[in-house]
Design an enzyme around this catalytic site. Structure first.
Site, PDB file in Angstrom:
ATOM      1  N   ASP A  73       0.853  -1.181   0.000  1.00 19.46           N
ATOM      2  CA  ASP A  73       0.000   0.000   0.000  1.00 19.46           C
ATOM      3  C   ASP A  73       0.895   1.238   0.000  1.00 19.46           C
ATOM      4  OD1 ASP A  73       0.959   0.218   2.582  1.00 19.46           O
ATOM      5  OD2 ASP A  73      -0.901  -0.410   3.527  1.00 19.46           O
ATOM      6  N   SER A  74       0.294   2.404  -0.101  1.00 21.32           N
ATOM      7  CA  SER A  74       1.075   3.633  -0.236  1.00 21.32           C
ATOM      8  C   SER A  74       1.559   4.185   1.094  1.00 21.32           C
ATOM      9  CB  SER A  74       0.232   4.711  -0.932  1.00 21.32           C
ATOM     10  OG  SER A  74      -0.818   5.144  -0.067  1.00 21.32           O
ATOM     11  N   GLY A  75       0.983   3.724   2.195  1.00 24.35           N
ATOM     12  CA  GLY A  75       1.286   4.283   3.501  1.00 24.35           C
ATOM     13  C   GLY A  75       0.357   5.400   3.920  1.00 24.35           C
ATOM     14  N   PHE A 124      -2.965   5.571   4.390  1.00 21.40           N
ATOM     15  CA  PHE A 124      -3.984   5.294   5.401  1.00 21.40           C
ATOM     16  C   PHE A 124      -3.368   5.270   6.793  1.00 21.40           C
ATOM     17  CE2 PHE A 124      -6.337   2.335   8.105  1.00 21.40           C
ATOM     18  CZ  PHE A 124      -7.597   2.906   8.074  1.00 21.40           C
ATOM     19  N   ASP A 165      -2.653   8.461  -1.573  1.00 20.77           N
ATOM     20  CA  ASP A 165      -3.972   9.085  -1.584  1.00 20.77           C
ATOM     21  C   ASP A 165      -4.303   9.555  -0.184  1.00 20.77           C
ATOM     22  OD1 ASP A 165      -4.196   6.506  -0.516  1.00 20.77           O
ATOM     23  OD2 ASP A 165      -6.319   6.402  -0.986  1.00 20.77           O
ATOM     24  N   GLN A 173     -11.368   7.367  -4.861  1.00 26.66           N
ATOM     25  CA  GLN A 173     -11.863   7.926  -3.607  1.00 26.66           C
ATOM     26  C   GLN A 173     -13.182   8.653  -3.871  1.00 26.66           C
ATOM     27  OE1 GLN A 173     -11.012   7.379  -0.634  1.00 26.66           O
ATOM     28  NE2 GLN A 173      -8.920   6.576  -0.703  1.00 26.66           N
ATOM     29  N   GLY A 183     -11.054   3.879   0.662  1.00 26.69           N
ATOM     30  CA  GLY A 183     -11.939   4.684   1.491  1.00 26.69           C
ATOM     31  C   GLY A 183     -13.232   4.009   1.853  1.00 26.69           C
ATOM     32  N   ASP A 214      -7.718  -7.363   0.520  1.00 24.84           N
ATOM     33  CA  ASP A 214      -6.810  -7.581   1.649  1.00 24.84           C
ATOM     34  C   ASP A 214      -7.514  -7.125   2.907  1.00 24.84           C
ATOM     35  OD1 ASP A 214      -5.272  -5.017   3.086  1.00 24.84           O
ATOM     36  OD2 ASP A 214      -6.259  -4.523   1.194  1.00 24.84           O
TER      37      ASP A 214
END
Length: 386
Positions: free
Chosen positions: A100-102, A104, A154, A198, A225, A275
């Site tokens: 993931d992008s980190g 969240f 995001d 989103q 989201g 996931d």
């Protein structure tokens, strides 16, 4: 389940081999192997699926695992992992890895965070050290880790959320998507980056986000989201809203979802990948997912029950240990109890997805859903009487 032994291609691609309504089955091809879809990805937050060896994860049927950019950035550090040969070698997993992008975790775990057009500045939840995460830095970290599938940075808002904040976050995420896509162009051939839809619970914003991302021509698309506080019916409505506006030839990944019922309902609406920490986290909290539904091993009624969780299961944790023994381990706070239930849950989630793939291929997905849910509702037909 058998190990995925398909040949390994040089590029990233997605192939659909069967459809049944909106549900579809196929595979994502990566240089490290195929991911059979619909797929559930066990979460390996800090380069480990908590409580399991990776051979157990693979033998359960998982083709891909998820790594967490935020946690790995903090400990042990992306540059260190790169020096040690990349995340696959570091943790001993030779299949595909999605990161993931980190974003969240920055929003949910970090203190003193500050959003800007450039990115988000924050302090580590571990030691308070300051960091700056931009779209470019997020992609750079994921590249250092060597992730096969990466996510754009995001901003994820919790629901319910004001219309103003939802729209602001969606538009910022679109601008960050463009920057993430450009930064990703420097990565080696064979890797892929997904855009993230989103828009909160707004149909209008979700459609706008999906259409804009489709125009950017990402290799795959995530729906983000959701499962952040809204009812299941809202989540499913947003999936139905987004699905027609995403390219049918690209994989669709619903992030952070969810319960077995969430998975079945989302597959029916065209989702290919999932996931969630639920199977592993629930295992650590004495909850087993089975074909009979959920079983809480804390309950005293299991203390004298000699039956396994499921005598027909291929998973040793499900088949070879009595409920009385599992209850005993949980009551005594023995780590083996959490390990066994995590193993059982990980296997069950993979079994659920394998059943979905077979049912879609045979054109009987609706029947598969109904029969599976009937089993959950029925529970143990003959509860142990002692």
């Amino acid at each position: 389940m058998t190990e995925n032994t398909a040949s390994k291609p040089d590029t990233f691609s997605f192939t659909i081999t069967g459809k049944n309504g909106a549900a579809r089955t196929g595979y994502v091809s990566t240089p490290r192997g195929r991911i059979r879809t619909p797929a559930f990805m066990p979460v390996g937050t800090a380069a480990t699926v908590k409580g399991l060896y990776f051979n157990q994860v693979k033998e359960a049927g998982a083709d891909v695992v998820l790594g967490n950019t935020y946690h790995l950035m903090l400990r042990p550090g992306a540059e260190r992992i790169a020096r040690l040969g990349g995340l696959h070698r570091f943790m001993g997993w030779d299949g595909p890895i999605l990161t993931d992008s980190g974003g969240f975790q920055v929003m949910s775990l970090s203190s003193l965070r500050k959003m800007s057009e450039e990115g988000v500045s924050f302090r580590s939840h571990v030691d308070g050290a300051p960091y700056m995460m931009s779209p470019e830095r997020s992609v750079e970290i994921q590249g250092l880790l060597g992730a096969d599938i990466q996510m754009q940075l995001d901003e994820c808002v919790k629901l319910p959320c004001s219309d103003e904040d939802t729209e602001r976050a969606m538009r910022l995420s679109l601008r960050w998507a463009e920057r993430s896509r450009r930064a990703f162009e420097l990565q080696p051939k064979g890797r892929a980056i997904f855009g993230i839809v989103q828009g909160g619970a707004s149909r209008t914003l979700r459609v706008e986000s999906a259409q804009a991302l489709a125009d950017m021509d990402f290799p795959g698309y995530s729906i983000g989201g959701l499962a952040v506080g809204e009812p299941q019916e809202v989540m499913l409505e947003m999936i139905e809203t987004v699905e027609p506006h995403l390219p049918s030839t690209k994989p669709r990944y619903l992030m952070g979802v969810g319960t077995p019922d969430d998975l079945l309902e989302s597959v029916a609406r065209g989702v290919d990948m999932f996931d969630c920490v639920m199977p592993t986290r629930s295992g650590r909290h004495a909850l087993a997912f089975t074909r009979f539904g959920r079983i809480n091993l804390k309950n005293a009624r299991h203390a004298d029950d000699p039956r396994p969780l499921d005598e027909t299961s291929e998973c040793p944790a499900m088949r070879d240990y009595s409920r009385a023994y599992l209850h005993h381990l949980i009551r005594c706070n023995e780590m083996l109890g959490s390990m066994l239930l995590t193993w059982a849950n990980t296997h069950y989630y993979q079994q659920l997805m394998a059943g979905a793939r077979a049912a879609i291929a045979e054109g009987r997905y609706a029947d598969y859903m109904a029969q599976t849910k009937e089993g959950w509702a029925r529970g143990d037909i003959a509860p142990w009487q002692g």
